[in-house]
Design a protein around this motif. Structure first.
Motif, PDB file in Angstrom:
ATOM      1  N   LYS A   1       0.810  -1.196   0.000  1.00 10.03           N
ATOM      2  CA  LYS A   1       0.000   0.000   0.000  1.00 10.03           C
ATOM      3  C   LYS A   1       0.853   1.259   0.000  1.00 10.03           C
ATOM      4  N   ARG A   2       2.177   1.062  -0.053  1.00  3.06           N
ATOM      5  CA  ARG A   2       3.042   2.222   0.028  1.00  3.06           C
ATOM      6  C   ARG A   2       3.942   2.372  -1.199  1.00  3.06           C
ATOM      7  N   PRO A   3       3.419   2.178  -2.404  1.00  3.88           N
ATOM      8  CA  PRO A   3       4.245   2.501  -3.564  1.00  3.88           C
ATOM      9  C   PRO A   3       4.325   4.017  -3.705  1.00  3.88           C
ATOM     10  N   ALA A   4       5.310   4.480  -4.450  1.00  6.32           N
ATOM     11  CA  ALA A   4       5.439   5.920  -4.644  1.00  6.32           C
ATOM     12  C   ALA A   4       4.267   6.444  -5.471  1.00  6.32           C
ATOM     13  N   VAL A   5       3.657   7.516  -4.991  1.00  6.31           N
ATOM     14  CA  VAL A   5       2.609   8.186  -5.763  1.00  6.31           C
ATOM     15  C   VAL A   5       3.267   8.899  -6.942  1.00  6.31           C
ATOM     16  N   GLN A   6       2.581   8.915  -8.071  1.00  9.26           N
ATOM     17  CA  GLN A   6       3.129   9.548  -9.262  1.00  9.26           C
ATOM     18  C   GLN A   6       3.443  11.021  -9.000  1.00  9.26           C
ATOM     19  N   VAL A   7       4.449  11.523  -9.682  1.00 12.27           N
ATOM     20  CA  VAL A   7       4.840  12.927  -9.562  1.00 12.27           C
ATOM     21  C   VAL A   7       4.532  13.617 -10.880  1.00 12.27           C
ATOM     22  N   GLY A   8       3.769  14.690 -10.811  1.00 10.76           N
ATOM     23  CA  GLY A   8       3.325  15.358 -12.031  1.00 10.76           C
ATOM     24  C   GLY A   8       4.206  16.534 -12.421  1.00 10.76           C
ATOM     25  N   ASP A   9       4.258  16.810 -13.721  1.00  4.28           N
ATOM     26  CA  ASP A   9       4.952  17.977 -14.270  1.00  4.28           C
ATOM     27  C   ASP A   9       4.005  18.632 -15.274  1.00  4.28           C
ATOM     28  N   PRO A  10       3.192  19.595 -14.821  1.00  4.99           N
ATOM     29  CA  PRO A  10       2.184  20.175 -15.716  1.00  4.99           C
ATOM     30  C   PRO A  10       2.781  20.908 -16.908  1.00  4.99           C
ATOM     31  N   PHE A  11       3.990  21.432 -16.767  1.00  2.00           N
ATOM     32  CA  PHE A  11       4.597  22.142 -17.892  1.00  2.00           C
ATOM     33  C   PHE A  11       4.953  21.161 -19.008  1.00  2.00           C
ATOM     34  N   MET A  12       5.408  19.952 -18.615  1.00  2.00           N
ATOM     35  CA  MET A  12       5.640  18.910 -19.612  1.00  2.00           C
ATOM     36  C   MET A  12       4.320  18.510 -20.266  1.00  2.00           C
ATOM     37  N   GLU A  13       3.266  18.414 -19.459  1.00  2.00           N
ATOM     38  CA  GLU A  13       1.970  18.027 -20.019  1.00  2.00           C
ATOM     39  C   GLU A  13       1.447  19.076 -20.995  1.00  2.00           C
ATOM     40  N   LYS A  14       1.679  20.359 -20.690  1.00  4.84           N
ATOM     41  CA  LYS A  14       1.238  21.419 -21.611  1.00  4.84           C
ATOM     42  C   LYS A  14       1.935  21.270 -22.958  1.00  4.84           C
ATOM     43  N   LEU A  15       3.246  21.003 -22.930  1.00  6.23           N
ATOM     44  CA  LEU A  15       3.961  20.759 -24.187  1.00  6.23           C
ATOM     45  C   LEU A  15       3.404  19.531 -24.895  1.00  6.23           C
ATOM     46  N   LEU A  16       3.106  18.489 -24.108  1.00  9.10           N
ATOM     47  CA  LEU A  16       2.579  17.253 -24.684  1.00  9.10           C
ATOM     48  C   LEU A  16       1.239  17.500 -25.369  1.00  9.10           C
ATOM     49  N   ILE A  17       0.391  18.314 -24.751  1.00  7.47           N
ATOM     50  CA  ILE A  17      -0.917  18.629 -25.337  1.00  7.47           C
ATOM     51  C   ILE A  17      -0.740  19.321 -26.679  1.00  7.47           C
ATOM     52  N   GLU A  18       0.043  20.384 -26.695  1.00  8.53           N
ATOM     53  CA  GLU A  18       0.188  21.165 -27.932  1.00  8.53           C
ATOM     54  C   GLU A  18       0.886  20.352 -29.017  1.00  8.53           C
ATOM     55  N   CYS A  19       1.879  19.567 -28.610  1.00  9.78           N
ATOM     56  CA  CYS A  19       2.571  18.702 -29.565  1.00  9.78           C
ATOM     57  C   CYS A  19       1.604  17.686 -30.172  1.00  9.78           C
ATOM     58  N   THR A  20       0.794  17.056 -29.317  1.00  8.40           N
ATOM     59  CA  THR A  20      -0.145  16.038 -29.795  1.00  8.40           C
ATOM     60  C   THR A  20      -1.183  16.642 -30.729  1.00  8.40           C
TER      61      THR A  20
END
Length: 757
Positions: free
Chosen positions: A246-265
């Motif tokens: 029950k103690r795996p690492a929770v994901q770590v987000g990078d919204p700036f990377m996601e913004k680039l990913l959105i526009e790129c996609t």
């Protein structure tokens, strides 16, 4: 040294950690039967995450299949893609479609509130993006333990900061949601995230790998050790943070990377370089590869050595299970690969060809030149266990439903009524939520037409025509506890009504079904009843079901949360300039504004805020529901908006008429004077009967509203007028808006300040 397929075939008795990975013994034996040998370590990792409750829906699938009874096309709405895709897509006219979906990130948000909530937003945004749509808005239905509980002071600020931080950085307006407090959510908050996107019909994309020889390209962030087994394990067992699993690492987000990913996609879509696409959510590469291959017309070969890593020490099993964020996988024709990579370079998005579509029906993954996965992808992605869990109506429910509100003392005088109003207005579930919503950017992108604290959020889709959409999410867990079938329908009806009061025609739903352990027959009965209720409701209202999410194991120890089937309803409005807001219009903008009540009030207090706050009571049967009435009421509200008859409209729900009057008055600081006639003032003010809406309008428009209401068969009555700086209930009490506002605004800031925030 990796455990290869050859090694697995020659060492059938090698011990494997299937239990530690969340598999049951019969599931492990089934995997061996499917493969004809023991699985390799990498195969075991893939099956464990893909057969988890979170990914496979193994306890809910038999019930969810019943949603097929709801037509995909009705007079209200037409699905272009539905259940089984990353998100549902519905036609909204003029060649436009919208895709919207709500999902949960509950347990990760308890472990690490900021990142749990942030990556919940990031994941649902990528689901929308994967359909070929531009994400244009988000919403966040949230539920926490008691406002004054120490752990709420830990979880609430982190969750709100995570939702706001990620969404704000993406430039997505947060246009609505809920903030609910209840003892049952202490230790198990609910963090549900909704995203909506817009696309042209011809831009729709699906998650499937087709075309032998086409390349599989992983693009976005590198793969790290964060979130290994994260949501897929966290959400698939009764929550107990003392267990290692029950103690795996929770994901770590990078919204700036996601913004680039959105526009790129979106640029890749526009260049028509993608034949299939899948986001990386729960189960990471295991999910993307197996689901793309299973839905396609061939197999897939992947070389895991080519996956870009942030941590070079990761084992192949960890790479396959990692839920690192901001990653996508696209299927691209060989001749388009260089153009694809060039666009990714322009957006500074890392992209790597890691495999290709193959002839046949196998998913083969190599590592260091040796094969570590050789499976039929359908057995991983679509042919996991299906459980028909025992279900039984709980014995305790009879006593709960028999324990109604008749014996509870009620306020009898005007001063007592005023005190009751202030007590409810200042209670956690009815108080001002702007401490939360002020942390969200509600108007970025410039297309937010309505946002919190309106009954629904509204976004402009087309500048030229004014075409827009409205969205609302709702659920009263107390009602669902008392009667899960009716409680689910009441959630549907309230979200439906909240969309209609804005002037939008409700057209489709999504849902996020949050329940306790499916291994508890009482919980499974609640779940089954809620599903049946939603099906009946959608058939009556004519709203297709676009898809959604199931979240089980929401309980602490043996204590399950209130059953919480959150329902999101989408509405379409032809011209957003004809919208109807919640608040009474300021004086000077209108003359002679009258206040009218549409719908019928009954003596219905079971499950109400009054029973909860004043008496700490939860028992009886929730309010009656007439779905045909709701449909006719919505039609009336949409027609009235199109004709410009209404200055405001506000749904009556928790807190009844009193709360609707308060919120309508405080919105723009405009008071009201109302008369309740010969009605019991307590019932008139605080009943939570459904199917009611408070409207204000010019006296000149009243005759036309009466005609519409009469035609629709909707009861109506004039209550009074707007104006002044107080709320007056004739013959009972008068309260200044300043006094009400002070009480209304205080609870959340005071509770968090007391806890050091």
């Amino acid at each position: 040294m990796a455990d290869t397929v050859e090694n697995a075939a020659s060492s059938p008795d090698q011990p494997q950690p299937w239990a530690e990975l969340g598999l049951k013994e019969d599931e492990y034996l089934r995997i061996r039967e499917i493969l004809g040998r023991r699985p390799t370590g990498a195969e075991l990792a893939m099956y464990s995450v893909m057969w988890s409750e979170h990914c496979s829906y193994k306890s809910s699938k038999v019930h969810l299949r019943k949603f097929a009874e709801v037509p995909a096309e009705t007079p209200a709405g037409k699905l272009l893609a539905g259940i089984g895709e990353n998100a549902g897509v519905i036609d909204i006219g003029q060649g436009y479609a919208v895709t919207f979906k709500v999902e949960s990130h509950n347990h990760p948000s308890y472990v690490e509130p900021y990142q749990g909530a942030a990556t919940g937003v990031g994941g649902i945004v990528r689901d929308i993006l994967a359909m070929g749509a531009r994400p244009i808005g988000v919403m966040d239905p949230l539920r926490f333990g008691p406002l004054d509980a120490p752990d709420t002071a830990r979880v609430l600020p982190g969750v709100v900061a995570g939702v706001g931080g990620y969404g704000n950085c993406l430039g997505l307006p947060n246009i609505g949601g809920e903030v609910v407090f209840d003892q049952s959510y202490l230790g198990n908050p609910l963090v549900n995230a909704l995203c909506i996107g817009v696309l042209r019909h011809e831009d729709l994309h699906l998650a499937k790998a087709t075309g032998v020889g086409n390349k599989a390209i992983l693009y976005g962030a590198a793969t790290g050790g964060d979130g290994i087994g994260g949501a897929s394990i966290l959400a698939s067992e009764t929550f107990d943070d003392t267990k290692p699993s029950k103690r795996p690492a929770v994901q770590v987000g990078d919204p700036f990377m996601e913004k680039l990913l959105i526009e790129c996609t979106l640029e890749l879509f526009a260049a028509k370089l993608i034949t299939g696409i899948q986001d990386f959510g729960a189960a990471g590469i295991s999910c993307a590869t197996s689901e793309l291959a299973a839905a396609g017309d061939g197999g897939m070969h992947v070389d895991l050595d080519l996956v870009p890593l942030r941590d070079s020490t990761l084992s192949p099993e960890e790479i396959l299970m990692s839920e690192s964020q901001e990653r996508m996988m696209a299927i691209v024709e060989p001749d388009d690969v260089e153009a694809f990579l060039a666009i990714c370079r322009r957006w500074d998005v890392q992209a790597t060809v890691i495999g290709e579509v193959t002839d046949g029906d196998r998913l083969i993954i190599d590592w260091h030149g040796e094969t570590i996965v050789d499976v039929d992808p359908k057995t991983v992605a679509h042919e996991g266990p299906v459980y028909e869990r025992p279900l039984a109506r709980p014995d305790w429910l009879d006593a709960v439903q028999a324990s109604g509100v008749d014996g509870l003392s009620r306020p009898a005088s005007g001063p007592e009524l005023a005190d009751t109003l202030l007590r409810l207005v200042g209670s956690p579930n009815l108080c001002d939520k702007s401490w939360v919503t002020d942390q969200y950017d509600r108007y970025v992108r410039g297309n937010s037409v309505l946002a919190q604290p309106e009954d629904s959020g509204m976004l402009r889709i087309d500048d030229a025509s004014g075409l827009g959409v409205a969205l609302a999410t709702d659920c009263n867990g107390r009602f669902a506890y008392l009667n899960p079938r009716r409680g689910a329908q009441l959630a549907l009806a309230e979200a439906y009504r909240n969309v209609a009061v804005s002037g939008a025609q409700p057209v489709a739903i999504t849902d996020c079904l949050n329940f306790g352990s499916p291994e508890d027959p009482a919980v499974m009965w609640q779940f089954s009843e809620a599903i049946e209720g939603l099906i009946e409701g959608c058939l009556e209202l004519g709203t297709p079901v676009t898809g959604g999410n199931v979240s089980f194991y929401n309980q602490t120890g043996d204590t399950a949360i209130l059953p919480t089937p959150v329902v999101g309803v989408l509405g379409v409005i032809d011209d957003v300039t004809a919208r109807t807001p919640v608040g009474f219009a300021p004086s000077g903008e209108v003359d002679g504004a009258e206040i009218w009540l549409l719908g019928e009030t009954r003596d219905e207090f079971a499950g109400s805020v009054w029973a909860d706050v004043v008496h700490g009571h939860l028992g009886g049967q929730p309010p009656a529901l007439d779905l045909d009435h709701e449909k006719r009421l919505a039609g009336l509200l949409v027609r009235a908006a199109r004709r410009g008859l209404l200055n405001s409209a506000h749904d009556l729900s928790e807190g009844g008429l009193a709360q609707a009057l308060v919120e309508s008055a405080l919105r723009y600081g405009v008071g009201a004077s109302v008369s309740l006639g010969d009605d019991d003032p307590f019932v008139a003010l605080f009943s939570e009967s459904t199917g009611r809406v408070l409207v204000s309008l010019s006296s000149a428009n009243a005759p036309e509203l009466i005609d519409l209401a009469t035609e629709a068969g909707i009861p109506f009555r004039r209550l009074g007028t707007t104006g002044g700086d107080s709320l007056e209930v004739e013959g009972q009490f008068t309260l200044s808006l300043d006094e009400i506002r002070t009480v209304w605004q205080a609870p959340i800031p005071a509770a968090l300040a007391a806890a050091g925030h």
